[in-house]
Design a protein around this motif. Structure first.
Motif, PDB file in Angstrom:
ATOM      1  N   ASP A   1       1.352   6.180  -8.112  1.00 11.47           N
ATOM      2  CA  ASP A   1       0.929   5.985  -9.497  1.00 11.47           C
ATOM      3  C   ASP A   1      -0.209   4.954  -9.573  1.00 11.47           C
ATOM      4  N   ARG A   2      -0.110   3.889  -8.765  1.00 12.14           N
ATOM      5  CA  ARG A   2      -1.151   2.863  -8.795  1.00 12.14           C
ATOM      6  C   ARG A   2      -2.484   3.442  -8.323  1.00 12.14           C
ATOM      7  N   GLU A   3      -2.449   4.255  -7.254  1.00 12.61           N
ATOM      8  CA  GLU A   3      -3.690   4.854  -6.756  1.00 12.61           C
ATOM      9  C   GLU A   3      -4.274   5.860  -7.733  1.00 12.61           C
ATOM     10  N   LEU A   4      -3.387   6.629  -8.387  1.00 14.60           N
ATOM     11  CA  LEU A   4      -3.873   7.623  -9.347  1.00 14.60           C
ATOM     12  C   LEU A   4      -4.548   6.957 -10.548  1.00 14.60           C
ATOM     13  N   SER A   5      -4.106   5.749 -10.859  1.00 19.00           N
ATOM     14  CA  SER A   5      -4.708   5.035 -11.995  1.00 19.00           C
ATOM     15  C   SER A   5      -5.946   4.249 -11.595  1.00 19.00           C
ATOM     16  N   GLY A   6      -6.376   4.439 -10.324  1.00 15.28           N
ATOM     17  CA  GLY A   6      -7.589   3.790  -9.861  1.00 15.28           C
ATOM     18  C   GLY A   6      -7.378   2.444  -9.232  1.00 15.28           C
ATOM     19  N   GLY A   7      -6.142   2.025  -9.108  1.00  9.20           N
ATOM     20  CA  GLY A   7      -5.863   0.726  -8.508  1.00  9.20           C
ATOM     21  C   GLY A   7      -5.686   0.832  -7.001  1.00  9.20           C
ATOM     22  N   LYS A   8      -5.515  -0.322  -6.397  1.00  8.56           N
ATOM     23  CA  LYS A   8      -5.302  -0.410  -4.954  1.00  8.56           C
ATOM     24  C   LYS A   8      -3.873  -0.875  -4.688  1.00  8.56           C
ATOM     25  N   VAL A   9      -3.247  -0.248  -3.703  1.00  8.45           N
ATOM     26  CA  VAL A   9      -1.866  -0.618  -3.356  1.00  8.45           C
ATOM     27  C   VAL A   9      -1.906  -1.968  -2.648  1.00  8.45           C
ATOM     28  N   PRO A  10      -1.201  -2.973  -3.149  1.00  5.59           N
ATOM     29  CA  PRO A  10      -1.205  -4.291  -2.504  1.00  5.59           C
ATOM     30  C   PRO A  10      -0.688  -4.211  -1.069  1.00  5.59           C
ATOM     31  N   ASP A  11      -1.179  -5.121  -0.251  1.00  3.44           N
ATOM     32  CA  ASP A  11      -0.761  -5.129   1.157  1.00  3.44           C
ATOM     33  C   ASP A  11       0.745  -5.310   1.310  1.00  3.44           C
ATOM     34  N   LYS A  12       1.333  -6.152   0.451  1.00  3.80           N
ATOM     35  CA  LYS A  12       2.771  -6.386   0.569  1.00  3.80           C
ATOM     36  C   LYS A  12       3.564  -5.128   0.239  1.00  3.80           C
ATOM     37  N   ASP A  13       3.062  -4.298  -0.695  1.00  2.00           N
ATOM     38  CA  ASP A  13       3.745  -3.046  -1.033  1.00  2.00           C
ATOM     39  C   ASP A  13       3.599  -2.035   0.115  1.00  2.00           C
ATOM     40  N   ALA A  14       2.394  -1.993   0.709  1.00  2.00           N
ATOM     41  CA  ALA A  14       2.187  -1.092   1.846  1.00  2.00           C
ATOM     42  C   ALA A  14       3.080  -1.492   3.018  1.00  2.00           C
ATOM     43  N   GLU A  15       3.214  -2.802   3.242  1.00  2.00           N
ATOM     44  CA  GLU A  15       4.084  -3.264   4.328  1.00  2.00           C
ATOM     45  C   GLU A  15       5.544  -2.944   4.039  1.00  2.00           C
ATOM     46  N   ALA A  16       5.946  -3.062   2.776  1.00  2.00           N
ATOM     47  CA  ALA A  16       7.322  -2.731   2.395  1.00  2.00           C
ATOM     48  C   ALA A  16       7.608  -1.249   2.645  1.00  2.00           C
ATOM     49  N   ILE A  17       6.618  -0.398   2.366  1.00  2.00           N
ATOM     50  CA  ILE A  17       6.773   1.039   2.605  1.00  2.00           C
ATOM     51  C   ILE A  17       6.940   1.304   4.101  1.00  2.00           C
ATOM     52  N   ARG A  18       6.105   0.645   4.940  1.00  2.00           N
ATOM     53  CA  ARG A  18       6.201   0.843   6.391  1.00  2.00           C
ATOM     54  C   ARG A  18       7.562   0.381   6.915  1.00  2.00           C
ATOM     55  N   GLN A  19       8.029  -0.761   6.439  1.00  2.00           N
ATOM     56  CA  GLN A  19       9.316  -1.275   6.901  1.00  2.00           C
ATOM     57  C   GLN A  19      10.471  -0.364   6.477  1.00  2.00           C
ATOM     58  N   ARG A  20      10.424   0.077   5.221  1.00  2.00           N
ATOM     59  CA  ARG A  20      11.506   0.939   4.730  1.00  2.00           C
ATOM     60  C   ARG A  20      11.516   2.278   5.482  1.00  2.00           C
ATOM     61  N   HIS A  21      10.325   2.782   5.806  1.00  2.00           N
ATOM     62  CA  HIS A  21      10.246   4.045   6.555  1.00  2.00           C
ATOM     63  C   HIS A  21      10.815   3.864   7.963  1.00  2.00           C
ATOM     64  N   ALA A  22      10.489   2.737   8.612  1.00  2.00           N
ATOM     65  CA  ALA A  22      11.023   2.466   9.956  1.00  2.00           C
ATOM     66  C   ALA A  22      12.543   2.323   9.913  1.00  2.00           C
ATOM     67  N   GLN A  23      13.054   1.660   8.862  1.00  2.00           N
ATOM     68  CA  GLN A  23      14.500   1.514   8.723  1.00  2.00           C
ATOM     69  C   GLN A  23      15.179   2.871   8.538  1.00  2.00           C
ATOM     70  N   LEU A  24      14.541   3.718   7.747  1.00  2.00           N
ATOM     71  CA  LEU A  24      15.093   5.052   7.516  1.00  2.00           C
ATOM     72  C   LEU A  24      15.144   5.844   8.821  1.00  2.00           C
ATOM     73  N   GLN A  25      14.090   5.800   9.621  1.00  2.00           N
ATOM     74  CA  GLN A  25      14.064   6.535  10.889  1.00  2.00           C
ATOM     75  C   GLN A  25      15.130   6.016  11.856  1.00  2.00           C
ATOM     76  N   ALA A  26      15.282   4.687  11.888  1.00  2.00           N
ATOM     77  CA  ALA A  26      16.298   4.104  12.770  1.00  2.00           C
ATOM     78  C   ALA A  26      17.697   4.542  12.345  1.00  2.00           C
ATOM     79  N   GLN A  27      17.945   4.560  11.039  1.00  2.00           N
ATOM     80  CA  GLN A  27      19.254   4.961  10.549  1.00  2.00           C
ATOM     81  C   GLN A  27      19.509   6.457  10.784  1.00  2.00           C
ATOM     82  N   GLN A  28      18.462   7.255  10.710  1.00  2.00           N
ATOM     83  CA  GLN A  28      18.609   8.683  10.990  1.00  2.00           C
ATOM     84  C   GLN A  28      18.944   8.927  12.461  1.00  2.00           C
ATOM     85  N   ARG A  29      18.317   8.143  13.343  1.00  2.00           N
ATOM     86  CA  ARG A  29      18.656   8.259  14.771  1.00  2.00           C
ATOM     87  C   ARG A  29      20.105   7.860  15.018  1.00  2.00           C
TER      88      ARG A  29
END
Length: 214
Positions: free
Chosen positions: A153-181
């Motif tokens: 939604d932030r990108e669609l409105s022309g904004g930039k995703v903050p670095d802390k939000d991008a890092e949170a996404i990467r961490q949550r994705h890694a946690q999800l993959q670990a839990q799936q394994r």
């Protein structure tokens, strides 16, 4: 020490073997024959450079072969032979353990239901782990979808995703993959346990059927 090709030496010795009356010392004498390349060598004494060769030993008195010595093994061959012998001992021990276990199984469990109860605790632990992993996967996936939605939604409105939000996404994705394994590992453990239970019950039935009536 006489050392000559085998055919020549045997032609010399055969007549004397047929006629001579050997003394006690002569009865103990040996003739050694071994291969050097493509040549067969025989001698009444074994030289140092032939000690490790495969050889035949003959009685000088009778001319009959009374021993056959294999060549000396290399270090690698000795190690392989030792490992093979150790594996044979381990296999024998495993078979003895299996027999004792089966005898104890017959003596301890009067029915298949009694035997199934032995596995119930392990099943409960794995099933609980599976439920926990499934809950964690669902929770992490939901949180990741929410983070990705907000970033989109932030990108669609022309904004930039903050670095802390991008890092949170990467961490949550890694946690999800670990839990799936982890979830997959628990599923595999459950399948393996089911196979173990069925194999144990099958063997129990076979042992039971082999018991004498009464």
């Amino acid at each position: 020490m006489s050392r000559v090709p085998a055919i020549a030496l045997l032609l010399v010795l055969l007549p004397s073997l047929a006629c001579a009356q050997p003394s006690k010392e002569e009865k103990q004498k040996k003739l050694y024959c071994w291969n050097e390349g493509t040549e067969r060598i025989c001698s009444d004494a074994l030289p140092a450079d032939a000690v490790n060769h495969a050889r035949d030993e003959f009685s000088v008195n009778s001319g009959l072969r009374n021993a056959q010595v294999q060549r000396a093994l290399s270090d690698d061959e000795r190690a392989a032979a030792g490992a093979a012998a150790a594996q044979v001992r381990l296999d024998q021990m495993a078979e003895q353990t299996r027999q004792r276990t089966e005898q104890a199984m017959l003596a301890t469990y009067a029915s298949e239901d009694d035997l199934r109860r032995v596995f119930s605790e392990r099943k409960d632990v794995i099933d609980n782990n599976l439920r926990t992993a499934a809950y964690n996967v669902a929770s992490l996936r939901s949180a990741l979808v929410a983070l990705l939605g907000a970033a989109g939604d932030r990108e669609l409105s022309g904004g930039k995703v903050p670095d802390k939000d991008a890092e949170a996404i990467r961490q949550r994705h890694a946690q999800l993959q670990a839990q799936q394994r982890l979830q997959l590992s628990f599923e595999q453990q459950r399948q393996a346990l089911d196979g173990e239970i069925e194999a144990t019950l099958q063997r129990y039935r076979e042992l039971k059927s082999a018991l004498p009536a009464g």
